[in-house]
Write a protein that holds these residues in place. Structure first.
Motif, PDB file in Angstrom:
ATOM      1  N   VAL A  98       4.033  92.703  36.670  1.00  0.00           N
ATOM      2  CA  VAL A  98       2.499  92.138  36.012  1.00  0.00           C
ATOM      3  C   VAL A  98       2.748  93.479  35.494  1.00  0.00           C
ATOM      4  N   LYS A  99       1.603  93.732  34.449  1.00  0.00           N
ATOM      5  CA  LYS A  99       1.521  95.033  34.145  1.00  0.00           C
ATOM      6  C   LYS A  99       0.017  95.130  34.055  1.00  0.00           C
ATOM      7  N   VAL A 100      -0.414  96.950  34.577  1.00  0.00           N
ATOM      8  CA  VAL A 100      -1.805  97.584  34.784  1.00  0.00           C
ATOM      9  C   VAL A 100      -2.202  97.092  33.183  1.00  0.00           C
ATOM     10  N   PRO A 101      -3.166  96.224  32.642  1.00  0.00           N
ATOM     11  CA  PRO A 101      -4.591  95.627  33.961  1.00  0.00           C
ATOM     12  C   PRO A 101      -3.624  95.130  33.751  1.00  0.00           C
ATOM     13  N   PHE A 102      -3.807  94.116  35.191  1.00  0.00           N
ATOM     14  CA  PHE A 102      -3.188  92.622  36.310  1.00  0.00           C
ATOM     15  C   PHE A 102      -4.692  92.138  37.060  1.00  0.00           C
ATOM     16  N   GLY A 103      -4.936  91.540  37.366  1.00  0.00           N
ATOM     17  CA  GLY A 103      -5.266  90.634  38.476  1.00  0.00           C
ATOM     18  C   GLY A 103      -4.565  90.209  39.557  1.00  0.00           C
ATOM     19  N   ILE A 104      -5.396  90.100  40.959  1.00  0.00           N
ATOM     20  CA  ILE A 104      -4.251  88.798  41.671  1.00  0.00           C
ATOM     21  C   ILE A 104      -5.701  88.347  42.565  1.00  0.00           C
ATOM     22  N   ALA A 105      -5.654  87.066  41.943  1.00  0.00           N
ATOM     23  CA  ALA A 105      -6.734  86.147  42.739  1.00  0.00           C
ATOM     24  C   ALA A 105      -6.742  85.501  43.502  1.00  0.00           C
ATOM     25  N   GLN A 106      -7.239  84.947  44.346  1.00  0.00           N
ATOM     26  CA  GLN A 106      -7.369  84.112  45.678  1.00  0.00           C
ATOM     27  C   GLN A 106      -8.860  83.186  45.828  1.00  0.00           C
ATOM     28  N   ILE A 107      -8.532  82.294  46.678  1.00  0.00           N
ATOM     29  CA  ILE A 107      -9.601  81.231  47.225  1.00  0.00           C
ATOM     30  C   ILE A 107      -9.587  81.243  48.507  1.00  0.00           C
ATOM     31  N   GLY A 108     -10.661  81.569  49.025  1.00  0.00           N
ATOM     32  CA  GLY A 108     -10.447  81.782  50.676  1.00  0.00           C
ATOM     33  C   GLY A 108     -11.184  81.145  51.418  1.00  0.00           C
ATOM     34  N   LYS A 109     -11.111  80.826  52.821  1.00  0.00           N
ATOM     35  CA  LYS A 109     -12.379  81.561  53.668  1.00  0.00           C
ATOM     36  C   LYS A 109     -12.524  82.550  53.668  1.00  0.00           C
ATOM     37  N   ALA A 110     -13.861  82.877  54.535  1.00  0.00           N
ATOM     38  CA  ALA A 110     -14.294  83.926  55.056  1.00  0.00           C
ATOM     39  C   ALA A 110     -15.714  84.187  56.029  1.00  0.00           C
ATOM     40  N   GLY A 115       0.601 104.067  55.675  1.00  0.00           N
ATOM     41  CA  GLY A 115       1.491 105.057  55.508  1.00  0.00           C
ATOM     42  C   GLY A 115       2.725 104.551  54.231  1.00  0.00           C
ATOM     43  N   LYS A 116       2.148 103.757  52.949  1.00  0.00           N
ATOM     44  CA  LYS A 116       3.111 103.332  52.242  1.00  0.00           C
ATOM     45  C   LYS A 116       1.938 103.753  50.655  1.00  0.00           C
ATOM     46  N   LYS A 117       2.870 104.009  50.389  1.00  0.00           N
ATOM     47  CA  LYS A 117       2.224 104.309  48.770  1.00  0.00           C
ATOM     48  C   LYS A 117       1.968 103.348  47.573  1.00  0.00           C
ATOM     49  N   LEU A 118       0.967 103.147  47.595  1.00  0.00           N
ATOM     50  CA  LEU A 118       0.355 101.969  47.213  1.00  0.00           C
ATOM     51  C   LEU A 118       0.132 102.761  45.271  1.00  0.00           C
ATOM     52  N   GLU A 119       1.028 102.798  44.949  1.00  0.00           N
ATOM     53  CA  GLU A 119       0.893 103.093  43.333  1.00  0.00           C
ATOM     54  C   GLU A 119       1.639 102.245  42.526  1.00  0.00           C
ATOM     55  N   TYR A 120       1.221 102.696  40.762  1.00  0.00           N
ATOM     56  CA  TYR A 120       1.608 101.589  39.887  1.00  0.00           C
ATOM     57  C   TYR A 120       2.695 102.666  39.199  1.00  0.00           C
ATOM     58  N   PHE A 121       3.552 102.118  38.901  1.00  0.00           N
ATOM     59  CA  PHE A 121       4.369 103.471  37.815  1.00  0.00           C
ATOM     60  C   PHE A 121       4.924 102.297  36.104  1.00  0.00           C
ATOM     61  N   ASP A 122       4.341 103.453  35.298  1.00  0.00           N
ATOM     62  CA  ASP A 122       4.289 103.139  34.266  1.00  0.00           C
ATOM     63  C   ASP A 122       5.222 103.221  33.554  1.00  0.00           C
ATOM     64  N   ALA A 123       5.669 102.851  33.135  1.00  0.00           N
ATOM     65  CA  ALA A 123       7.569 102.686  32.668  1.00  0.00           C
ATOM     66  C   ALA A 123       7.380 103.374  30.947  1.00  0.00           C
ATOM     67  N   GLU A 124       6.205 103.273  30.044  1.00  0.00           N
ATOM     68  CA  GLU A 124       6.560 103.684  29.219  1.00  0.00           C
ATOM     69  C   GLU A 124       6.235 104.557  29.198  1.00  0.00           C
ATOM     70  N   ASN A 125       4.412 105.544  29.705  1.00  0.00           N
ATOM     71  CA  ASN A 125       3.929 107.155  29.946  1.00  0.00           C
ATOM     72  C   ASN A 125       5.071 107.736  31.154  1.00  0.00           C
ATOM     73  N   ASN A 126       5.792 107.210  31.811  1.00  0.00           N
ATOM     74  CA  ASN A 126       6.321 108.102  32.759  1.00  0.00           C
ATOM     75  C   ASN A 126       5.351 108.568  33.378  1.00  0.00           C
ATOM     76  N   ARG A 127       4.541 107.642  33.887  1.00  0.00           N
ATOM     77  CA  ARG A 127       2.979 107.848  34.672  1.00  0.00           C
ATOM     78  C   ARG A 127       3.184 107.170  36.225  1.00  0.00           C
ATOM     79  N   ARG A 128       2.851 107.953  36.733  1.00  0.00           N
ATOM     80  CA  ARG A 128       2.456 107.225  38.439  1.00  0.00           C
ATOM     81  C   ARG A 128       1.411 106.971  38.693  1.00  0.00           C
TER      82      ARG A 128
END
Ligand code: ATP
Length: 460
Positions: A187-199, A306-319
Protein backbone atom coordinates in the motif's frame (compact mmCIF):
# COMPACT_ATOMS: atom_id res chain seq x y z
CA UNK A 1 -50.97 3.18 -14.08
CA UNK A 2 -50.66 3.18 -10.34
CA UNK A 3 -51.16 5.90 -7.81
CA UNK A 4 -49.12 6.24 -4.67
CA UNK A 5 -50.67 6.99 -1.31
CA UNK A 6 -48.97 9.23 1.22
CA UNK A 7 -47.85 7.59 4.44
CA UNK A 8 -48.42 9.10 7.83
CA UNK A 9 -47.40 6.23 10.08
CA UNK A 10 -44.57 4.90 8.01
CA UNK A 11 -42.38 3.87 10.94
CA UNK A 12 -45.15 1.86 12.64
CA UNK A 13 -46.01 0.26 9.33
CA UNK A 14 -42.40 -0.71 8.67
CA UNK A 15 -42.00 -2.24 12.13
CA UNK A 16 -45.07 -4.46 11.76
CA UNK A 17 -44.32 -5.19 8.10
CA UNK A 18 -40.81 -6.33 9.03
CA UNK A 19 -42.12 -8.81 11.57
CA UNK A 20 -44.96 -10.07 9.40
CA UNK A 21 -42.81 -10.60 6.32
CA UNK A 22 -39.65 -12.00 7.89
CA UNK A 23 -37.36 -8.97 7.67
CA UNK A 24 -36.79 -8.02 11.33
CA UNK A 25 -38.09 -9.71 14.48
CA UNK A 26 -38.04 -8.36 18.04
CA UNK A 27 -35.47 -10.66 19.63
CA UNK A 28 -35.94 -13.01 22.62
CA UNK A 29 -39.70 -12.68 22.15
CA UNK A 30 -40.59 -16.09 23.57
CA UNK A 31 -38.85 -15.04 26.81
CA UNK A 32 -40.77 -11.81 27.03
CA UNK A 33 -38.34 -9.85 24.89
CA UNK A 34 -35.02 -8.14 25.48
CA UNK A 35 -34.89 -4.36 25.28
CA UNK A 36 -34.20 -2.97 21.84
CA UNK A 37 -32.68 -6.07 20.40
CA UNK A 38 -33.68 -7.45 17.05
CA UNK A 39 -32.99 -10.46 14.84
CA UNK A 40 -32.82 -10.05 11.11
CA UNK A 41 -35.17 -12.62 9.60
CA UNK A 42 -34.51 -14.48 6.35
CA UNK A 43 -35.36 -11.55 4.03
CA UNK A 44 -33.77 -8.96 6.33
CA UNK A 45 -30.56 -10.99 6.41
CA UNK A 46 -30.52 -11.15 2.62
CA UNK A 47 -31.06 -7.40 2.44
CA UNK A 48 -28.30 -6.82 5.00
CA UNK A 49 -25.88 -9.07 3.12
CA UNK A 50 -26.69 -7.31 -0.16
CA UNK A 51 -25.95 -3.91 1.42
CA UNK A 52 -22.66 -5.19 2.82
CA UNK A 53 -21.79 -6.70 -0.56
CA UNK A 54 -22.55 -3.44 -2.35
CA UNK A 55 -20.43 -1.47 0.11
CA UNK A 56 -17.53 -3.92 -0.08
CA UNK A 57 -17.69 -3.86 -3.87
CA UNK A 58 -17.62 -0.07 -4.08
CA UNK A 59 -15.07 0.39 -1.29
CA UNK A 60 -12.69 -2.55 -1.59
CA UNK A 61 -13.22 -4.44 -4.85
CA UNK A 62 -13.45 -1.48 -7.22
CA UNK A 63 -10.60 0.53 -5.67
CA UNK A 64 -6.87 -0.01 -5.83
CA UNK A 65 -6.22 2.11 -2.75
CA UNK A 66 -8.29 0.29 -0.13
CA UNK A 67 -7.82 -3.13 1.47
CA UNK A 68 -10.32 -4.92 3.71
CA UNK A 69 -9.82 -6.69 7.03
CA UNK A 70 -11.91 -8.45 9.67
CA UNK A 71 -10.72 -7.86 13.23
CA UNK A 72 -11.91 -9.18 16.60
CA UNK A 73 -14.63 -7.71 18.81
CA UNK A 74 -12.61 -8.20 22.01
CA UNK A 75 -9.21 -6.55 21.92
CA UNK A 76 -6.36 -5.67 24.24
CA UNK A 77 -7.82 -3.08 26.62
CA UNK A 78 -4.81 -0.81 26.24
CA UNK A 79 -6.24 0.09 22.86
CA UNK A 80 -9.24 1.75 24.51
CA UNK A 81 -7.02 3.64 26.93
CA UNK A 82 -5.01 4.94 23.99
CA UNK A 83 -8.10 5.93 22.01
CA UNK A 84 -9.58 7.73 25.02
CA UNK A 85 -12.64 5.48 25.20
CA UNK A 86 -11.95 4.21 28.73
CA UNK A 87 -11.95 7.69 30.19
CA UNK A 88 -13.95 9.72 27.70
CA UNK A 89 -16.53 7.64 25.83
CA UNK A 90 -19.31 8.91 28.03
CA UNK A 91 -22.86 10.08 27.63
CA UNK A 92 -24.67 12.25 30.15
CA UNK A 93 -27.66 10.68 31.87
CA UNK A 94 -30.35 11.95 34.17
CA UNK A 95 -33.16 10.13 35.96
CA UNK A 96 -36.65 11.34 36.67
CA UNK A 97 -37.14 10.78 40.41
CA UNK A 98 -40.90 10.47 39.99
CA UNK A 99 -41.28 7.86 37.24
CA UNK A 100 -37.70 6.49 37.48
CA UNK A 101 -37.18 6.74 33.77
CA UNK A 102 -33.64 7.43 32.51
CA UNK A 103 -32.80 9.88 29.71
CA UNK A 104 -29.90 11.34 27.75
CA UNK A 105 -29.52 14.64 29.60
CA UNK A 106 -28.26 16.59 26.58
CA UNK A 107 -31.24 15.40 24.50
CA UNK A 108 -33.79 16.41 27.13
CA UNK A 109 -32.19 19.82 27.62
CA UNK A 110 -31.95 20.51 23.91
CA UNK A 111 -35.51 19.41 23.17
CA UNK A 112 -36.92 21.56 25.99
CA UNK A 113 -34.78 24.68 25.71
CA UNK A 114 -32.95 24.53 22.38
CA UNK A 115 -29.64 24.79 24.28
CA UNK A 116 -26.79 22.54 23.21
CA UNK A 117 -24.95 21.85 26.48
CA UNK A 118 -23.41 18.51 25.53
CA UNK A 119 -20.54 17.66 27.89
CA UNK A 120 -21.41 20.37 30.46
CA UNK A 121 -22.83 18.34 33.33
CA UNK A 122 -23.34 21.11 35.86
CA UNK A 123 -24.87 23.47 33.35
CA UNK A 124 -27.35 20.78 32.30
CA UNK A 125 -28.32 20.02 35.90
CA UNK A 126 -28.89 23.75 36.48
CA UNK A 127 -31.07 24.17 33.40
CA UNK A 128 -33.16 21.09 34.18
CA UNK A 129 -33.84 22.31 37.71
CA UNK A 130 -34.08 26.08 37.25
CA UNK A 131 -36.13 26.00 34.08
CA UNK A 132 -38.31 23.23 35.50
CA UNK A 133 -37.92 21.07 32.41
CA UNK A 134 -40.68 18.48 32.33
CA UNK A 135 -40.09 14.74 32.16
CA UNK A 136 -41.26 13.59 28.70
CA UNK A 137 -42.65 10.43 30.33
CA UNK A 138 -44.66 11.65 33.34
CA UNK A 139 -44.71 15.44 32.98
CA UNK A 140 -43.19 16.11 36.43
CA UNK A 141 -39.99 18.07 37.01
CA UNK A 142 -37.97 16.26 39.67
CA UNK A 143 -34.52 15.41 38.36
CA UNK A 144 -31.39 13.81 39.76
CA UNK A 145 -28.09 15.51 39.00
CA UNK A 146 -26.70 14.85 35.54
CA UNK A 147 -23.98 12.15 35.63
CA UNK A 148 -21.68 10.64 33.06
CA UNK A 149 -21.84 7.02 32.05
CA UNK A 150 -19.23 5.12 30.08
CA UNK A 151 -20.87 3.50 27.11
CA UNK A 152 -18.59 0.51 26.73
CA UNK A 153 -19.77 -2.99 27.68
CA UNK A 154 -17.33 -4.63 30.05
CA UNK A 155 -16.64 -8.34 30.39
CA UNK A 156 -13.98 -10.76 31.60
CA UNK A 157 -11.79 -13.23 29.82
CA UNK A 158 -9.99 -16.32 31.10
CA UNK A 159 -6.25 -15.85 31.14
CA UNK A 160 -6.46 -12.10 30.80
CA UNK A 161 -5.86 -9.80 33.72
CA UNK A 162 -8.16 -6.80 33.83
CA UNK A 163 -11.35 -5.72 32.12
CA UNK A 164 -12.16 -6.65 28.56
CA UNK A 165 -14.51 -4.50 26.52
CA UNK A 166 -16.74 -5.26 23.58
CA UNK A 167 -15.48 -2.82 20.97
CA UNK A 168 -17.60 0.36 20.84
CA UNK A 169 -16.60 0.98 17.21
CA UNK A 170 -14.79 -1.00 14.56
CA UNK A 171 -12.08 1.66 14.01
CA UNK A 172 -9.80 0.49 16.84
CA UNK A 173 -9.36 -2.93 15.28
CA UNK A 174 -8.20 -1.18 12.10
CA UNK A 175 -5.64 1.19 13.64
CA UNK A 176 -3.83 -1.57 15.48
CA UNK A 177 -3.28 -3.41 12.18
CA UNK A 178 -1.75 -0.37 10.47
CA UNK A 179 1.79 -1.77 10.79
CA UNK A 180 0.81 -5.26 9.65
CA UNK A 181 -0.90 -3.83 6.58
CA UNK A 182 2.09 -1.63 5.71
CA UNK A 183 4.43 -4.61 6.15
CA UNK A 184 2.35 -7.22 4.32
CA UNK A 185 0.59 -5.31 1.53
CA UNK A 186 2.06 -3.00 -1.08
CA UNK A 187 0.00 0.00 0.00
CA UNK A 188 1.07 3.56 -0.69
CA UNK A 189 -0.29 6.69 1.01
CA UNK A 190 -3.04 7.67 0.38
CA UNK A 191 -4.60 4.31 1.16
CA UNK A 192 -7.44 2.97 3.25
CA UNK A 193 -8.29 -0.01 5.42
CA UNK A 194 -11.94 -1.04 5.48
CA UNK A 195 -13.89 -3.25 7.82
CA UNK A 196 -17.47 -4.36 8.41
CA UNK A 197 -18.44 -5.62 11.84
CA UNK A 198 -20.30 -5.41 15.09
CA UNK A 199 -19.92 -2.63 17.62
CA UNK A 200 -21.48 -2.38 21.08
CA UNK A 201 -22.55 0.72 22.98
CA UNK A 202 -24.45 0.81 26.21
CA UNK A 203 -26.73 3.58 24.93
CA UNK A 204 -28.68 5.31 27.70
CA UNK A 205 -31.78 5.32 25.55
CA UNK A 206 -31.99 3.01 22.57
CA UNK A 207 -34.95 3.07 20.21
CA UNK A 208 -36.55 4.11 16.97
CA UNK A 209 -36.51 0.46 15.89
CA UNK A 210 -33.09 -0.41 14.42
CA UNK A 211 -31.89 3.22 14.36
CA UNK A 212 -30.32 3.18 17.82
CA UNK A 213 -29.29 -0.23 19.10
CA UNK A 214 -26.86 -1.38 21.77
CA UNK A 215 -25.46 -4.03 19.45
CA UNK A 216 -25.11 -2.84 15.88
CA UNK A 217 -22.95 -3.06 12.82
CA UNK A 218 -20.67 -0.52 11.20
CA UNK A 219 -18.90 -0.33 7.86
CA UNK A 220 -15.81 1.78 8.39
CA UNK A 221 -12.76 3.02 6.53
CA UNK A 222 -9.62 4.58 7.90
CA UNK A 223 -8.16 6.49 4.98
CA UNK A 224 -4.50 7.45 5.56
CA UNK A 225 -3.22 10.60 3.89
CA UNK A 226 -0.05 12.66 3.65
CA UNK A 227 -0.34 15.47 6.24
CA UNK A 228 1.47 17.86 3.93
CA UNK A 229 -0.88 17.43 1.00
CA UNK A 230 -4.38 18.76 0.28
CA UNK A 231 -6.94 16.98 2.45
CA UNK A 232 -10.01 19.07 1.60
CA UNK A 233 -10.55 17.46 -1.80
CA UNK A 234 -10.24 13.97 -0.34
CA UNK A 235 -12.68 14.91 2.41
CA UNK A 236 -15.17 16.36 -0.07
CA UNK A 237 -14.90 13.27 -2.28
CA UNK A 238 -15.74 11.04 0.69
CA UNK A 239 -18.73 13.24 1.51
CA UNK A 240 -19.98 12.82 -2.05
CA UNK A 241 -19.30 9.09 -1.87
CA UNK A 242 -21.38 8.80 1.30
CA UNK A 243 -24.26 10.72 -0.26
CA UNK A 244 -24.10 8.58 -3.36
CA UNK A 245 -24.07 5.42 -1.28
CA UNK A 246 -27.18 6.61 0.58
CA UNK A 247 -28.84 7.20 -2.79
CA UNK A 248 -27.78 3.74 -3.95
CA UNK A 249 -29.76 2.42 -0.96
CA UNK A 250 -32.83 4.28 -2.21
CA UNK A 251 -32.56 7.72 -0.55
CA UNK A 252 -33.77 10.73 -2.51
CA UNK A 253 -31.27 13.59 -2.63
CA UNK A 254 -33.74 15.96 -0.98
CA UNK A 255 -33.98 13.64 2.04
CA UNK A 256 -30.25 13.93 2.71
CA UNK A 257 -28.37 16.80 4.28
CA UNK A 258 -24.88 17.54 5.53
CA UNK A 259 -24.45 18.61 9.13
CA UNK A 260 -21.05 20.10 9.76
CA UNK A 261 -19.95 20.11 13.39
CA UNK A 262 -19.08 23.58 14.69
CA UNK A 263 -15.32 24.17 14.85
CA UNK A 264 -15.41 24.91 18.60
CA UNK A 265 -17.15 21.59 19.29
CA UNK A 266 -14.64 19.46 17.40
CA UNK A 267 -12.16 17.26 19.25
CA UNK A 268 -8.78 19.04 19.44
CA UNK A 269 -7.30 16.78 16.75
CA UNK A 270 -10.13 17.03 14.21
CA UNK A 271 -10.06 19.53 11.36
CA UNK A 272 -13.54 18.80 10.16
CA UNK A 273 -16.47 16.51 10.97
CA UNK A 274 -19.59 16.15 8.88
CA UNK A 275 -22.62 13.94 9.49
CA UNK A 276 -24.69 12.79 6.57
CA UNK A 277 -28.24 12.96 7.84
CA UNK A 278 -31.33 11.30 6.43
CA UNK A 279 -34.92 12.42 6.86
CA UNK A 280 -36.25 9.49 8.93
CA UNK A 281 -39.96 9.57 9.85
CA UNK A 282 -38.97 10.86 13.32
CA UNK A 283 -36.87 13.68 11.84
CA UNK A 284 -33.37 14.10 10.44
CA UNK A 285 -30.91 11.69 12.06
CA UNK A 286 -27.27 10.73 11.52
CA UNK A 287 -26.89 8.09 8.86
CA UNK A 288 -23.14 8.23 8.23
CA UNK A 289 -20.26 10.17 9.75
CA UNK A 290 -17.08 11.58 8.27
CA UNK A 291 -14.20 12.92 10.35
CA UNK A 292 -10.71 14.25 9.78
CA UNK A 293 -8.86 12.84 12.81
CA UNK A 294 -5.36 14.16 12.19
CA UNK A 295 -2.64 11.81 13.47
CA UNK A 296 -4.37 11.36 16.82
CA UNK A 297 -5.06 7.63 16.55
CA UNK A 298 -1.72 6.47 15.18
CA UNK A 299 0.20 8.75 17.56
CA UNK A 300 -1.76 7.53 20.57
CA UNK A 301 -1.32 3.87 19.64
CA UNK A 302 2.39 4.47 19.04
CA UNK A 303 2.67 6.12 22.45
CA UNK A 304 0.76 3.43 24.33
CA UNK A 305 2.28 0.45 22.51
CA UNK A 306 5.82 1.73 22.23
CA UNK A 307 5.82 0.73 18.54
CA UNK A 308 6.58 3.07 15.66
CA UNK A 309 3.49 3.58 13.54
CA UNK A 310 4.96 5.54 10.68
CA UNK A 311 4.95 5.45 6.95
CA UNK A 312 8.09 5.60 4.84
CA UNK A 313 7.70 7.49 1.60
CA UNK A 314 10.52 5.92 -0.43
CA UNK A 315 10.15 8.30 -3.38
CA UNK A 316 10.88 11.35 -1.25
CA UNK A 317 12.87 9.61 1.45
CA UNK A 318 10.45 10.91 4.07
CA UNK A 319 9.10 9.27 7.20
CA UNK A 320 5.84 10.54 8.69
CA UNK A 321 2.74 9.65 10.64
CA UNK A 322 -0.16 9.82 8.20
CA UNK A 323 -3.29 11.76 8.98
CA UNK A 324 -6.55 9.91 8.74
CA UNK A 325 -9.96 10.62 7.29
CA UNK A 326 -12.61 8.31 8.70
CA UNK A 327 -15.85 7.63 6.78
CA UNK A 328 -18.24 5.55 8.90
CA UNK A 329 -21.43 3.95 7.68
CA UNK A 330 -24.04 2.52 10.06
CA UNK A 331 -25.28 -0.75 8.60
CA UNK A 332 -28.49 -1.00 10.60
CA UNK A 333 -29.35 2.61 9.74
CA UNK A 334 -28.64 1.77 6.09
CA UNK A 335 -31.09 -1.13 6.31
CA UNK A 336 -33.70 1.12 7.92
CA UNK A 337 -33.24 3.66 5.14
CA UNK A 338 -33.56 0.96 2.46
CA UNK A 339 -36.79 -0.33 4.05
CA UNK A 340 -38.34 3.13 4.50
CA UNK A 341 -37.42 4.30 1.02
CA UNK A 342 -38.72 1.14 -0.64
CA UNK A 343 -42.12 0.91 1.03
CA UNK A 344 -45.10 1.79 -1.17
CA UNK A 345 -48.82 1.30 -0.92
CA UNK A 346 -50.30 1.48 -4.37
CA UNK A 347 -53.83 1.67 -5.60
CA UNK A 348 -54.16 -0.24 -8.83
CA UNK A 349 -56.37 0.42 -11.85
CA UNK A 350 -58.87 -2.24 -10.79
CA UNK A 351 -59.20 -0.48 -7.41
CA UNK A 352 -57.30 -3.18 -5.56
CA UNK A 353 -54.29 -2.27 -3.46
CA UNK A 354 -50.83 -3.65 -3.14
CA UNK A 355 -47.88 -3.16 -0.84
CA UNK A 356 -44.68 -3.21 -2.81
CA UNK A 357 -41.08 -2.86 -1.66
CA UNK A 358 -39.38 -1.02 -4.50
CA UNK A 359 -35.83 -1.83 -3.46
CA UNK A 360 -33.17 -1.08 -6.03
CA UNK A 361 -33.06 -4.45 -7.79
CA UNK A 362 -29.49 -5.18 -6.68
CA UNK A 363 -30.64 -4.96 -3.05
CA UNK A 364 -33.78 -7.10 -3.34
CA UNK A 365 -33.61 -10.10 -0.97
CA UNK A 366 -35.11 -12.46 -3.57
CA UNK A 367 -34.27 -11.79 -7.21
CA UNK A 368 -36.78 -14.04 -8.93
CA UNK A 369 -39.76 -16.20 -7.94
CA UNK A 370 -40.66 -19.18 -10.10
CA UNK A 371 -44.23 -20.41 -10.28
CA UNK A 372 -45.99 -23.28 -12.03
CA UNK A 373 -49.34 -21.85 -13.21
CA UNK A 374 -51.20 -24.72 -11.54
CA UNK A 375 -50.10 -26.72 -8.56
CA UNK A 376 -51.84 -29.92 -9.56
CA UNK A 377 -50.24 -30.28 -13.00
CA UNK A 378 -47.06 -32.34 -12.47
CA UNK A 379 -45.60 -31.39 -15.84
CA UNK A 380 -45.82 -27.65 -15.02
CA UNK A 381 -44.45 -28.20 -11.50
CA UNK A 382 -41.54 -30.27 -12.87
CA UNK A 383 -40.64 -27.61 -15.44
CA UNK A 384 -40.86 -24.80 -12.89
CA UNK A 385 -38.63 -26.75 -10.48
CA UNK A 386 -36.14 -27.35 -13.27
CA UNK A 387 -35.94 -23.59 -13.94
CA UNK A 388 -35.74 -22.83 -10.22
CA UNK A 389 -32.92 -25.36 -9.76
CA UNK A 390 -30.95 -23.82 -12.56
CA UNK A 391 -31.46 -20.12 -11.65
CA UNK A 392 -30.82 -20.64 -7.95
CA UNK A 393 -27.21 -21.51 -8.71
CA UNK A 394 -26.69 -17.85 -9.59
CA UNK A 395 -29.52 -15.86 -8.00
CA UNK A 396 -31.43 -15.97 -4.73
CA UNK A 397 -34.75 -17.46 -5.92
CA UNK A 398 -37.99 -18.76 -4.48
CA UNK A 399 -40.28 -21.48 -5.74
CA UNK A 400 -43.96 -20.94 -4.98
CA UNK A 401 -46.98 -22.98 -6.06
CA UNK A 402 -49.32 -21.88 -3.29
CA UNK A 403 -52.59 -20.05 -4.05
CA UNK A 404 -53.59 -18.31 -7.25
CA UNK A 405 -51.07 -16.41 -9.35
CA UNK A 406 -52.45 -13.02 -8.22
CA UNK A 407 -51.77 -13.90 -4.57
CA UNK A 408 -48.30 -15.13 -5.39
CA UNK A 409 -47.55 -11.84 -7.19
CA UNK A 410 -48.72 -9.87 -4.14
CA UNK A 411 -46.51 -11.93 -1.81
CA UNK A 412 -43.46 -11.30 -3.98
CA UNK A 413 -44.31 -7.58 -4.42
CA UNK A 414 -44.40 -7.26 -0.65
CA UNK A 415 -40.88 -8.57 -0.23
CA UNK A 416 -39.64 -6.63 -3.26
CA UNK A 417 -38.88 -9.46 -5.70
CA UNK A 418 -38.10 -7.79 -9.05
CA UNK A 419 -39.22 -10.68 -11.29
CA UNK A 420 -41.87 -13.39 -11.16
CA UNK A 421 -41.50 -16.17 -13.68
CA UNK A 422 -44.53 -18.31 -14.53
CA UNK A 423 -44.51 -21.66 -16.29
CA UNK A 424 -47.76 -22.34 -18.15
CA UNK A 425 -49.00 -24.84 -20.72
CA UNK A 426 -47.53 -22.84 -23.58
CA UNK A 427 -44.12 -23.19 -21.95
CA UNK A 428 -44.22 -26.90 -22.67
CA UNK A 429 -44.79 -26.08 -26.35
CA UNK A 430 -42.59 -23.07 -27.01
CA UNK A 431 -39.96 -23.20 -24.22
CA UNK A 432 -40.80 -19.65 -23.10
CA UNK A 433 -42.09 -18.33 -19.75
CA UNK A 434 -43.99 -15.24 -18.61
CA UNK A 435 -41.78 -12.77 -16.77
CA UNK A 436 -43.59 -10.13 -14.78
CA UNK A 437 -41.87 -6.93 -13.67
CA UNK A 438 -42.44 -5.83 -10.04
CA UNK A 439 -42.57 -2.09 -10.76
CA UNK A 440 -44.44 -1.85 -14.05
CA UNK A 441 -46.36 -5.13 -13.57
CA UNK A 442 -45.84 -5.65 -17.28
CA UNK A 443 -45.45 -9.19 -18.52
CA UNK A 444 -43.40 -10.51 -21.36
CA UNK A 445 -42.46 -13.89 -22.78
CA UNK A 446 -38.84 -14.89 -22.52
CA UNK A 447 -37.14 -18.09 -23.70
CA UNK A 448 -35.99 -20.27 -20.82
CA UNK A 449 -32.40 -20.32 -22.05
CA UNK A 450 -32.36 -16.50 -22.04
CA UNK A 451 -33.54 -16.13 -18.42
CA UNK A 452 -30.09 -16.19 -16.92
CA UNK A 453 -28.72 -13.38 -19.07
CA UNK A 454 -32.00 -11.43 -18.76
CA UNK A 455 -31.71 -11.47 -14.97
CA UNK A 456 -28.00 -10.67 -15.02
CA UNK A 457 -28.64 -7.68 -17.25
CA UNK A 458 -31.63 -6.36 -15.33
CA UNK A 459 -30.54 -6.86 -11.73
CA UNK A 460 -27.61 -4.45 -11.89
P1 ATP B 1 -25.35 9.31 17.30
O1 ATP B 1 -25.01 10.79 17.34
O2 ATP B 1 -26.58 8.98 16.52
O3 ATP B 1 -25.28 8.66 18.66
P2 ATP B 1 -22.59 8.86 16.82
O4 ATP B 1 -22.15 10.21 16.36
O5 ATP B 1 -22.28 8.43 18.19
O6 ATP B 1 -24.15 8.65 16.50
P3 ATP B 1 -20.53 7.53 15.40
O7 ATP B 1 -19.72 7.30 16.61
O8 ATP B 1 -20.09 8.55 14.41
O9 ATP B 1 -22.05 7.78 15.80
O10 ATP B 1 -20.76 6.12 14.70
C1 ATP B 1 -20.71 5.95 13.32
C2 ATP B 1 -22.01 5.41 12.75
O11 ATP B 1 -22.43 4.25 13.46
C3 ATP B 1 -23.16 6.39 12.85
O12 ATP B 1 -23.15 7.27 11.76
C4 ATP B 1 -24.35 5.46 12.83
O13 ATP B 1 -24.72 5.14 11.50
C5 ATP B 1 -23.85 4.21 13.49
N1 ATP B 1 -24.29 4.14 14.90
C6 ATP B 1 -23.76 4.80 15.96
N2 ATP B 1 -24.41 4.47 17.09
C7 ATP B 1 -25.38 3.58 16.74
C8 ATP B 1 -26.36 2.86 17.46
N3 ATP B 1 -26.48 2.98 18.77
N4 ATP B 1 -27.19 2.03 16.77
C9 ATP B 1 -27.07 1.89 15.43
N5 ATP B 1 -26.15 2.53 14.69
C10 ATP B 1 -25.31 3.37 15.33
Amino acid sequence: MTEEKKDDNLMEKIVSFCKRRGFVFPSSEIYGGFANSYSYGPYGTQLKNNIKKLWWKKVVQERMDIVGIDGPIMLNSKLWEASGHTSGFNDAMVDCKKCKKRFRADHIVEEATGKDLEGQLEAMTKVLKEEKVKCPECGESDWTNVREMNMMFKTEMNGYYGDVYLRPETAGAIFIEFKNIIDSMRVKVPFGIAQIGKAFRNEIVAGNFIFRLREFEQMEIEYFIDPEKDWETIFENWTIFQEEFAMALGAKKEDLRRYEHAKEKLSHYSRKTVDIEYRFPFGFGELFGLAHRGDFDLSQHAKFSGKKLEYFDAENNRRFIPHVIEPTFGLDRSILLALLAAYREEKLEDDSERVVMKFPKYLAPIKAAIFPLLKNKPELVAKAKEIYNSLKMEFMCEFDDNGNIGKRYRRQDEIGTPYCITVDFETLEDGAVTVRDRDTMEQKRIKIEELNSFLKENLK
